[in-house]
Design a protein around this motif. Structure first.
Motif, PDB file in Angstrom:
ATOM      1  N   THR A 112       0.769  -1.275  -0.030  1.00 27.42           N
ATOM      2  CA  THR A 112      -0.018   0.033   0.052  1.00 27.42           C
ATOM      3  C   THR A 112       0.789   1.231  -0.003  1.00 27.42           C
ATOM      4  O   THR A 112       1.961   1.379   0.567  1.00 27.42           O
ATOM      5  CB  THR A 112      -1.036  -0.021   1.390  1.00 27.42           C
ATOM      6  N   GLN A 117      -4.554   3.757   3.948  1.00 31.20           N
ATOM      7  CA  GLN A 117      -5.421   3.379   2.576  1.00 31.20           C
ATOM      8  C   GLN A 117      -5.176   2.034   1.992  1.00 31.20           C
ATOM      9  O   GLN A 117      -3.969   1.717   2.292  1.00 31.20           O
ATOM     10  CB  GLN A 117      -5.343   4.714   1.738  1.00 31.20           C
ATOM     11  N   ASP A 118      -6.182   1.505   1.185  1.00 24.77           N
ATOM     12  CA  ASP A 118      -5.943   0.432   0.535  1.00 24.77           C
ATOM     13  C   ASP A 118      -5.112   0.501  -0.833  1.00 24.77           C
ATOM     14  O   ASP A 118      -5.036  -0.685  -1.611  1.00 24.77           O
ATOM     15  CB  ASP A 118      -7.083  -0.533   0.649  1.00 24.77           C
ATOM     16  N   THR A 119      -4.704   1.677  -1.283  1.00 22.37           N
ATOM     17  CA  THR A 119      -4.309   1.821  -2.615  1.00 22.37           C
ATOM     18  C   THR A 119      -2.866   1.221  -2.819  1.00 22.37           C
ATOM     19  O   THR A 119      -2.228   1.610  -1.706  1.00 22.37           O
ATOM     20  CB  THR A 119      -4.281   3.405  -2.888  1.00 22.37           C
TER      21      THR A 119
END
Length: 217
Positions: A112, A117-119
């Motif tokens: 990540t 965040q999961d991006t």
């Protein structure tokens, strides 16, 4: 690297020391076994601690560099330059830079980008092997433009240029092969190719092909 793995490798080193130990050599077994255990664990770390394995000699140099940094810190230089580290490690700055480049640790594309965040890096990294629609259209226009420019050549000259640079099918043909097609010697084909390229060069400016310069990089 987990403790179980280290224990396994240490056990392998112990077994090897038992197999190779010779009491008549006059060495105490604990000292002999210690060397084998340490060597086996170190080799395992070298081979499995990185995604891309480095040669053993690079690990030795990395150890010198790390020790050189620590030495600079002990002397009060907490932000040593490359020159300081290289001098203390006994290597050149150029060699230090190559070593640092080779020792880089790759980042997983699934990692990540931000912790909250999961991006992932895969989602935001562009694929350099895929052309954008704008570039694809521009290259198609360039090919069409170049084919149109070839009309200033004679039919034989045009075919020779197409064959030499694989303009139609992407397959480049040698001078000798073209000579066999036309019943010409290799040198004559080279002369025709050179003459054709000179004709094309003289028309580059007037046909505006310099607009495609960025596509050729």
């Amino acid at each position: 690297m987990c403790m179980v793995f280290v224990l396994q490798e240490g056990s392998i080193g112990l077994m090897r020391s038992i197999e190779k130990f010779k009491p008549q050599a006059g060495c105490r077994f604990p000292s002999y076994a210690y060397w084998w255990i340490r060597q086996t664990i170190r080799k395992a770390i070298y081979q499995h601690s990185r995604t891309i394995r480095l040669p053993d000699n690079l690990y030795a140099l990395l150890g010198k560099v790390i020790e050189a940094k620590r030495g600079c810190n002990r002397e009060g230089n907490h932000d040593p330059s490359k020159e300081d580290i290289a001098r203390k490690a006994g290597i050149t700055v150029e060699k230090l830079e190559k070593l640092q480049f080779a020792a880089r640790i790759p980042i997983s594309m699934q990692q990540t980008v931000w912790t909250d965040q999961d991006t992932t890096f895969q989602e935001i990294t562009a694929d350099q092997g895929v052309m954008t629609p704008e570039v694809e259209v521009a290259k198609q226009l360039m090919r069409r433009h170049i084919r149109g420019l070839l009309t200033i050549l004679s039919p034989r000259e045009r075919q020779i240029i197409k064959l030499r640079f694989g303009i139609d099918d992407g397959k480049r043909v040698s001078l000798l092969e073209i000579g066999n097609m036309y019943g010409l010697c290799k040198e004559r084909v080279r002369q025709l190719e050179s003459r054709s390229l000179n004709k094309l060069r003289q028309c580059l400016g007037s046909h505006g092909l310099d607009a495609y310069t960025d596509l050729l990089v």
